[in-house]
Design a protein around this motif. Structure first.
Motif, PDB file in Angstrom:
ATOM      1  N   LYS A  14     -46.258  36.973 -41.857  1.00  0.00           N
ATOM      2  CA  LYS A  14     -46.561  38.042 -40.902  1.00  0.00           C
ATOM      3  C   LYS A  14     -45.832  37.842 -39.584  1.00  0.00           C
ATOM      4  CE  LYS A  14     -50.705  35.991 -38.930  1.00  0.00           C
ATOM      5  NZ  LYS A  14     -50.045  35.664 -37.672  1.00  0.00           N
ATOM      6  N   THR A  15     -45.729  36.584 -39.125  1.00  0.00           N
ATOM      7  CA  THR A  15     -45.065  36.320 -37.844  1.00  0.00           C
ATOM      8  C   THR A  15     -43.564  36.587 -37.940  1.00  0.00           C
ATOM      9  OG1 THR A  15     -46.786  34.734 -37.282  1.00  0.00           O
ATOM     10  CG2 THR A  15     -44.741  34.582 -36.037  1.00  0.00           C
ATOM     11  N   LYS A  19     -41.668  39.103 -35.459  1.00  0.00           N
ATOM     12  CA  LYS A  19     -40.470  38.732 -34.690  1.00  0.00           C
ATOM     13  C   LYS A  19     -39.348  39.744 -34.895  1.00  0.00           C
ATOM     14  CE  LYS A  19     -41.252  33.762 -34.339  1.00  0.00           C
ATOM     15  NZ  LYS A  19     -40.969  32.432 -34.904  1.00  0.00           N
ATOM     16  N   ASP A  30     -49.492  39.265 -29.773  1.00  0.00           N
ATOM     17  CA  ASP A  30     -49.647  38.098 -30.633  1.00  0.00           C
ATOM     18  C   ASP A  30     -51.045  37.507 -30.458  1.00  0.00           C
ATOM     19  OD1 ASP A  30     -49.443  35.690 -31.995  1.00  0.00           O
ATOM     20  OD2 ASP A  30     -48.152  34.743 -30.504  1.00  0.00           O
ATOM     21  N   ASP A  32     -52.476  35.073 -32.068  1.00  0.00           N
ATOM     22  CA  ASP A  32     -52.439  33.596 -32.025  1.00  0.00           C
ATOM     23  C   ASP A  32     -52.167  33.119 -30.593  1.00  0.00           C
ATOM     24  OD1 ASP A  32     -52.992  33.312 -34.695  1.00  0.00           O
ATOM     25  OD2 ASP A  32     -50.930  32.920 -35.304  1.00  0.00           O
ATOM     26  N   ASP A 109     -49.845  41.318 -34.161  1.00  0.00           N
ATOM     27  CA  ASP A 109     -49.685  40.259 -35.159  1.00  0.00           C
ATOM     28  C   ASP A 109     -51.014  39.514 -35.218  1.00  0.00           C
ATOM     29  OD1 ASP A 109     -49.122  37.878 -36.479  1.00  0.00           O
ATOM     30  OD2 ASP A 109     -47.427  37.318 -35.230  1.00  0.00           O
TER      31      ASP A 109
END
Length: 197
Positions: A14-15, A19, A30, A32, A109
């Motif tokens: 997914k990241t 990006k 984001d 995270d 994300d």
């Protein structure tokens, strides 16, 4: 505003997709990163140490200790989520409030999209997917964890099979970056067409 979620289980890519859209010039929130920031908040660290004695050492959260603690105990995992998720939801609401009237596409994300019930805030959900063995190898290499650790982490999340059932779009991330970029361009072009119709 069109709000698009990019999600998927740990190691599914997914990241990587996030990006790609970020490089294309789109705003990507984001989650995270939001979580990482909370671990610098003094009030949160004090609360964390009260709930999980020993989780904060010399003013810094011991994330490895915490991970081992919560991924072996569903009740402790739920306690940790109850500390973190309200903070994340407040951030999400702020993002939506600030951008609601902008004629643009925004991405988020977020690994636990469905687990937190955030899919209801999204116009489109993209699930990153990859073969299970590739997923496992990615996580073991990236996070320097054992096969058993990977299984424990992966098993506390909703399975990617269930996430795919809830997705609007599924993208296989076991492709080179150019092919992934082409897929994301096609997704974005479709969304922009909707914006300007």
């Amino acid at each position: 505003m069109i709000f698009v979620a990019i999600t998927g289980s740990i190691g599914c890519g997914k990241t990587t997709l996030a990006k790609i859209v970020s490089k294309m010039g789109y705003t990507v929130f984001d989650v995270d990163g939001w979580v990482r920031r909370i671990y610098f908040d003094r009030l949160f660290l004090d609360t964390l140490n009260n709930v999980f004695p020993g989780a904060v050492r010399e003013g810094v959260a011991d994330k490895r200790y915490l991970r081992n603690l919560v991924f072996n105990d569903q009740q402790k995992l739920k306690q940790l989520e109850n500390l973190i998720h309200p903070f994340l939801k407040e951030n999400l609401k702020n993002v939506i409030r600030k951008n609601a009237y902008k004629n643009d596409v925004f991405f988020i994300d977020v690994a636990l999209l469905f687990e937190m019930g955030w899919d209801k805030y999204c116009d489109l959900v993209i699930v990153a997917d990859v073969d299970y063995e590739i997923q496992k190898k990615r996580v073991m290499k990236r996070d320097n964890v054992s096969s058993e650790d990977f299984e424990r982490i992966n098993n506390v999340q909703m399975s990617n099979e269930k996430k795919k059932e809830k997705a609007d779009i599924v993208i296989d991330t076991n492709q080179n970056e150019n092919k992934l970029k082409l897929e994301m361009i096609n997704v974005v072009l479709g969304l922009e067409g909707f914006l300007y119709d």
